[in-house]
Design a protein around this motif. Structure first.
Motif, PDB file in Angstrom:
ATOM      1  N   UNK A   1      69.515 111.169  98.660  1.00 45.53           N
ATOM      2  CA  UNK A   1      68.338 110.641  99.336  1.00 45.53           C
ATOM      3  C   UNK A   1      67.373 110.021  98.319  1.00 45.53           C
ATOM      4  N   UNK A   2      67.094 110.760  97.243  1.00 49.16           N
ATOM      5  CA  UNK A   2      66.198 110.249  96.204  1.00 49.16           C
ATOM      6  C   UNK A   2      66.757 108.961  95.596  1.00 49.16           C
ATOM      7  N   UNK A   3      68.065 108.937  95.404  1.00 42.32           N
ATOM      8  CA  UNK A   3      68.689 107.772  94.789  1.00 42.32           C
ATOM      9  C   UNK A   3      68.594 106.559  95.702  1.00 42.32           C
ATOM     10  N   UNK A   4      68.904 106.786  96.968  1.00 47.04           N
ATOM     11  CA  UNK A   4      68.825 105.672  97.916  1.00 47.04           C
ATOM     12  C   UNK A   4      67.381 105.184  98.012  1.00 47.04           C
ATOM     13  N   UNK A   5      66.464 106.148  98.064  1.00 41.23           N
ATOM     14  CA  UNK A   5      65.045 105.791  98.138  1.00 41.23           C
ATOM     15  C   UNK A   5      64.652 104.904  96.962  1.00 41.23           C
ATOM     16  N   UNK A   6      65.011 105.306  95.754  1.00 41.91           N
ATOM     17  CA  UNK A   6      64.524 104.515  94.629  1.00 41.91           C
ATOM     18  C   UNK A   6      65.248 103.185  94.499  1.00 41.91           C
ATOM     19  N   UNK A   7      66.496 103.118  95.003  1.00 42.67           N
ATOM     20  CA  UNK A   7      67.159 101.822  94.896  1.00 42.67           C
ATOM     21  C   UNK A   7      66.696 100.866  95.999  1.00 42.67           C
ATOM     22  N   UNK A   8      66.124 101.429  97.067  1.00 41.00           N
ATOM     23  CA  UNK A   8      65.640 100.545  98.130  1.00 41.00           C
ATOM     24  C   UNK A   8      64.179 100.138  97.936  1.00 41.00           C
ATOM     25  N   UNK A   9      63.510 100.771  96.949  1.00 37.81           N
ATOM     26  CA  UNK A   9      62.098 100.470  96.715  1.00 37.81           C
ATOM     27  C   UNK A   9      61.843  98.982  96.542  1.00 37.81           C
ATOM     28  N   UNK A  10      62.732  98.353  95.759  1.00 35.13           N
ATOM     29  CA  UNK A  10      62.526  96.936  95.472  1.00 35.13           C
ATOM     30  C   UNK A  10      62.513  96.125  96.772  1.00 35.13           C
ATOM     31  N   UNK A  11      63.397  96.525  97.696  1.00 35.90           N
ATOM     32  CA  UNK A  11      63.428  95.825  98.983  1.00 35.90           C
ATOM     33  C   UNK A  11      62.143  96.098  99.759  1.00 35.90           C
ATOM     34  N   UNK A  12      61.681  97.346  99.696  1.00 33.43           N
ATOM     35  CA  UNK A  12      60.445  97.699 100.394  1.00 33.43           C
ATOM     36  C   UNK A  12      59.281  96.860  99.873  1.00 33.43           C
ATOM     37  N   UNK A  13      59.221  96.689  98.553  1.00 27.18           N
ATOM     38  CA  UNK A  13      58.121  95.907  97.978  1.00 27.18           C
ATOM     39  C   UNK A  13      58.197  94.460  98.466  1.00 27.18           C
ATOM     40  N   UNK A  14      59.399  93.893  98.409  1.00 27.23           N
ATOM     41  CA  UNK A  14      59.559  92.497  98.839  1.00 27.23           C
ATOM     42  C   UNK A  14      59.179  92.353 100.311  1.00 27.23           C
ATOM     43  N   UNK A  15      59.724  93.239 101.148  1.00 26.61           N
ATOM     44  CA  UNK A  15      59.466  93.126 102.582  1.00 26.61           C
ATOM     45  C   UNK A  15      57.987  93.331 102.900  1.00 26.61           C
ATOM     46  N   UNK A  16      57.392  94.344 102.249  1.00 19.84           N
ATOM     47  CA  UNK A  16      55.971  94.607 102.481  1.00 19.84           C
ATOM     48  C   UNK A  16      55.116  93.390 102.152  1.00 19.84           C
ATOM     49  N   UNK A  17      55.403  92.750 101.024  1.00 25.26           N
ATOM     50  CA  UNK A  17      54.603  91.592 100.621  1.00 25.26           C
ATOM     51  C   UNK A  17      54.865  90.401 101.545  1.00 25.26           C
ATOM     52  N   UNK A  18      56.116  90.218 101.964  1.00 27.20           N
ATOM     53  CA  UNK A  18      56.424  89.119 102.883  1.00 27.20           C
ATOM     54  C   UNK A  18      55.644  89.307 104.184  1.00 27.20           C
TER      55      UNK A  18
END
Lengths: 254, 281, 295
Positions: free
Chosen positions: C16-33
């Motif tokens: 879970x922690x691993x998936x969370x940290x690897x998806x962070x970059x997507x979260x940042x991109x999506x949040x800013x978009x």
């Protein structure tokens, strides 16, 4: 058919490592409470065979394995088997001593602890007992809390042996266990092995023929991934049937 | 003289010159900041919060910023550790090579993301939860910034662990969890400590990510939801005032910040040595 | 069997922690978009990127001067730092005596740990007056010193430790045998470095440059303290500029009180992020290509 009671039966074991056929249809029986030596020139698959016996080979990527390794009537490669249980039952001593990064005491207590032992008193007893069995107690009893890394290589290897014994295995595998040691330390390890065989089934891999002669009751000669010959040590060393065995024992293949 | 020899000497000279320039600049930075800041440093600056009229040159100190920075950096380091450690463990013993490489790639990309972007993203998260600039917001933004640093540093350390050591502990019947938590973690303790302190140092020095997530205040925060001051922003804001007395305090704050970072770096070296007692070479 | 249970639970949590940290970059991109959408809906992309009129109160958001500002300070920083860094790292890896290396390496690491506000402070104290009093007059300009050049110099110094640390390691990783082959043919040390070591180290050096570039491109505090922050396309290096990062940092205070302002600022964060993403992925691909060719 062997006259002894086999403890490990390997049946048609084939192992491929990235396409290379490393073990070819191996079928051997390993007798209970005796010392079996796997001999053969380096690179012939001895260590691979040994590591297949307690599934440490699983740690290597790119391995394909088929066949059976039956210990106490159970195939250790069956999917139902708990691999940690297999490895508890089958202890292993590596080429170089690899103590764990903790104190001498904790190294021996590590196994019993992970397998559920909590009581300090009992652990103390276990640690003392197996350090004694491994012939190390007198040398370390006053500094059990100091780091294992401070011991000499020979002492470390005996510590590793005590560590393996402390999980109460039935079988001990030794992968050229004296190859990194000085002659005196090697001799001590050999003495411990001979003393241990009344309680344990021991399998060692060695490329030192004289060591096999000194220790082994039963011998398996492996060459290029094939079992060429197996049998009681006396027969193999005094009266080998196969040409290649003769050649190896005579020092022609190395 | 041989042309090749001339070329060799020429480039060697250039190299020594550039090395000297770079080393010289480093000394110049530390020297200038310390020389400017040290005279303005006083006990009251370290032990008092700003009093009325502080930013006009009156009494008080930057205790609010010192404490605030420590809160922020410790909070973010702790939070990162909670995530980074399991990730490093997972990459070491569980993940397939493909998945591990994907995770490493995404962490490397995160590493390169500018801290102001983390500030902006932290701000979006806070908007979403209806938070105002506060300690918690600053900790979250800083965590985003230092998480990839800490995780990748730990990951690299763990990749160095000898195969035989893992084999030895698997050979005793350990589960994967026991191998990582009892053996690998102890073997890599010094390296992990370095990773944590590296992240801490990076966190305490960063300003852009906390600029609009942590806020700024003259008080020491009492809860996670109070705004919080920080040393980098203390430097920045005090420098922005037109009063020389206050600007000097900015220099002094910079000295305090440098000293904390230097201490972190030195203690990392000392502790690493001390924690190496059990490491198997 | 609670060991098994522990193992099972722990491995799930770790995953879970691993998936969370690897998806962070997507979260940042999506949040800013997501947050940039309002401004993208009301303004055309070409207007946003190419217009120079920045009047948030009138609803005019032309990012052109800021984009140019960012590009210029980054380019200047890389121009200054690249030659110095390459020469220094080659010196440290190939020529320097062990003692000098042992002395300089920790210094470089220390330089990497200095916070950006301290660099900015130093820029204000040293670089800005230097440009104002000596450099600009020398070239016949009069300047306040808060300008592109100051930003470029401060950024160049900030990326020194990153580029040097990585490329020095890369040079040292070049196998000794390759050098010996060249030296055995009678090449000088410099020829060996130039023709053999540099070529073998190229992928790593590119990686080092991209790291340095990302740092310079996204740096906020240091650059905004010395670059002047005037929203106009600069015509010389002695004129002030206004990089995107500084735009965000300087205006966050008002961003909720002017319509679309927040969206505009978060769009600039998105632009920064996308450029960084583009470069780190492109660098990866280039690296893979080169590695395949060298092997």
């Amino acid at each position: 058919m062997p006259k002894f009671k086999p403890h490990i039966r390997v049946k048609n074991l084939n192992l491929f490592y990235e396409g290379h056929h490393a073990l070819k249809d191996i079928t051997v029986d390993i007798p209970e409470k005796e010392i079996t030596a796997i001999i053969g020139p380096s690179g012939c698959g001895k260590t691979t065979l040994l590591k297949s016996l307690n599934r440490l080979i699983d740690l290597v990527d790119g391995i394909e394995i088929s066949g059976e390794v039956i210990v106490d009537g159970e195939d250790i490669y069956s999917t139902k088997v708990d691999v940690t249980y297999i490895r508890k039952k089958i202890g292993m001593l590596g080429q170089k001593p690899y103590p764990l990064p903790m104190s001498i005491y904790d190294n021996v207590a590590y196994g019993p602890r992970i397998h559920g032992m909590r009581k300090k008193k009992e652990l103390d007893g276990i640690v003392e007992h197996y350090l004694e069995v491994a012939g190390l107690w007198d040398e370390v009893k006053d500094r059990l809390k100091s780091p294992a890394s401070m011991l000499s290589a020979g002492q470390q290897q005996r510590l590793c042996l005590a560590r393996s014994l402390a999980v109460e295995p039935e079988i001990i595998l030794g992968d050229e266990p004296t190859s990194a040691l000085d002659p005196i330390s090697s001799k001590r390890i050999e003495e411990v092995f001979i003393a241990l065989k009344k309680d344990y089934t021991i399998v060692i891999v060695t490329h030192i023929l004289r060591q096999a002669v000194r220790l082994a009751d039963y011998v398996i000669f492996l060459y290029m991934g094939d079992v060429i010959e197996q049998g009681p040590a006396k027969e193999i060393f005094e009266n080998p049937k196969e040409e290649r065995t003769k050649a190896y024992i005579g020092g022609e293949i190395s | 003289m041989d042309r090749r020899k001339i070329e060799e000497d020429f480039f060697k000279g250039l190299m020594i010159l550039s090395t000297a320039i770079i080393v010289g600049i480093l000394f110049a930075i530390v020297a200038v900041v310390v020389l400017k800041g040290a005279p303005a440093l006083s006990l009251s600056m370290l032990t008092q919060t700003p009093k009325g009229g502080y930013y006009l040159g009156k009494g008080g100190g930057i205790l609010n910023a010192i404490i605030g920075s420590l809160y922020l950096a410790f909070g973010a380091t702790a939070l990162s550790l909670i995530i980074a450690l399991p990730v490093a463990f997972y990459l070491r013993e569980y993940a397939s090579e493909r998945f591990a490489n994907f995770v490493r790639l995404s962490l490397d990309i995160l590493w390169g993301v500018p801290s102001i972007v983390y500030g902006a993203f932290g701000f979006i998260i806070m908007l979403y939860f209806g938070l105002r600039a506060c300690l918690l917001g600053g900790i979250i933004a800083l965590t985003l910034l230092i998480l990839p640093i800490m995780t990748r540093a730990m990951d690299e350390v763990m990749r160095m662990v000898a195969f035989e050591l893992r084999e030895a502990s698997y050979g005793l019947g350990s589960t994967k969890l026991e191998v990582v938590s009892k053996v690998i973690s102890r073997q890599t303790l010094p390296g992990m400590l370095t990773a944590v302190l590296l992240a801490f140092g990076r966190g305490i020095g960063d300003a852009a990510s906390i600029l609009f997530t942590a806020g700024y205040t003259d008080y020491i925060p009492h809860s996670l939801f109070d705004p919080v001051a920080s040393l980098p922003l203390a430097v920045f804001f005090q420098l922005g005032t037109p009063f020389p007395e206050v600007q000097e305090r900015a220099y002094a704050s910079a000295v305090v910040l440098l000293v904390i970072i230097l201490l972190t770096s030195v203690s990392s070296r000392l502790l690493t040595k001390r924690w190496s007692r059990f490491v198997i070479k | 069997m609670d060991r098994k249970l522990k193992e099972a639970i722990a491995s799930k949590l770790m995953l879970l922690a691993t998936v969370f940290s690897s998806l962070l970059i997507f979260a940042v991109v999506i949040g800013l978009i997501q947050k940039s959408r309002p401004i993208l809906a009301t303004h055309s992309l070409s207007e946003l990127l190419l217009s120079s009129s920045w009047f948030p109160l009138r609803g005019e958001f032309g990012f052109y001067p800021f984009i140019i500002g960012t590009i210029w300070v980054t380019v200047l920083a890389m121009l200054f730092s690249l030659p110095l860094c390459l020469l220094t790292s080659i010196y440290l890896a190939e020529y320097a005596p062990a003692k000098i290396r042992a002395f300089i390496k920790p210094l470089i690491d220390l330089l990497a740990g200095i916070p950006s506000v301290v660099y900015g402070l130093w820029g204000i104290l040293i670089v800005v007056p230097l440009i104002k009093d000596y450099v600009a007059p020398f070239f016949g300009y009069s300047a306040t010193g808060y300008c592109l050049l100051a930003g470029g110099i401060v950024l160049a110094i900030m990326v020194f430790p990153i580029i040097i640390a990585v490329s020095e390691e890369v040079f040292r990783a070049v196998p000794h045998e390759i050098r010996e082959v060249s030296l055995a043919l009678g090449a000088t040390k410099w020829q060996t470095v130039k023709h053999v070591a540099l070529r073998a180290a190229l992928p790593g050096v590119i990686a080092a440059i991209v790291l340095g570039f990302s740092r310079a491109f996204g740096e906020t505090m240091a650059v905004m303290m010395v670059v002047g922050n005037v929203a106009r396309v600069p015509s010389s290096v002695f004129e002030p500029a206004y990089p995107l990062t500084a735009l965000i940092a300087n205006n966050y205070g008002e961003m909720m009180s002017v319509p679309l302002y927040d969206s505009a600022l978060l769009l600039s964060a998105l632009i920064l992020l996308l450029v960084i993403l583009f470069f780190s992925i492109a660098a990866r691909i280039v690296l893979l290509r080169i590695e395949r060719r060298v092997m």
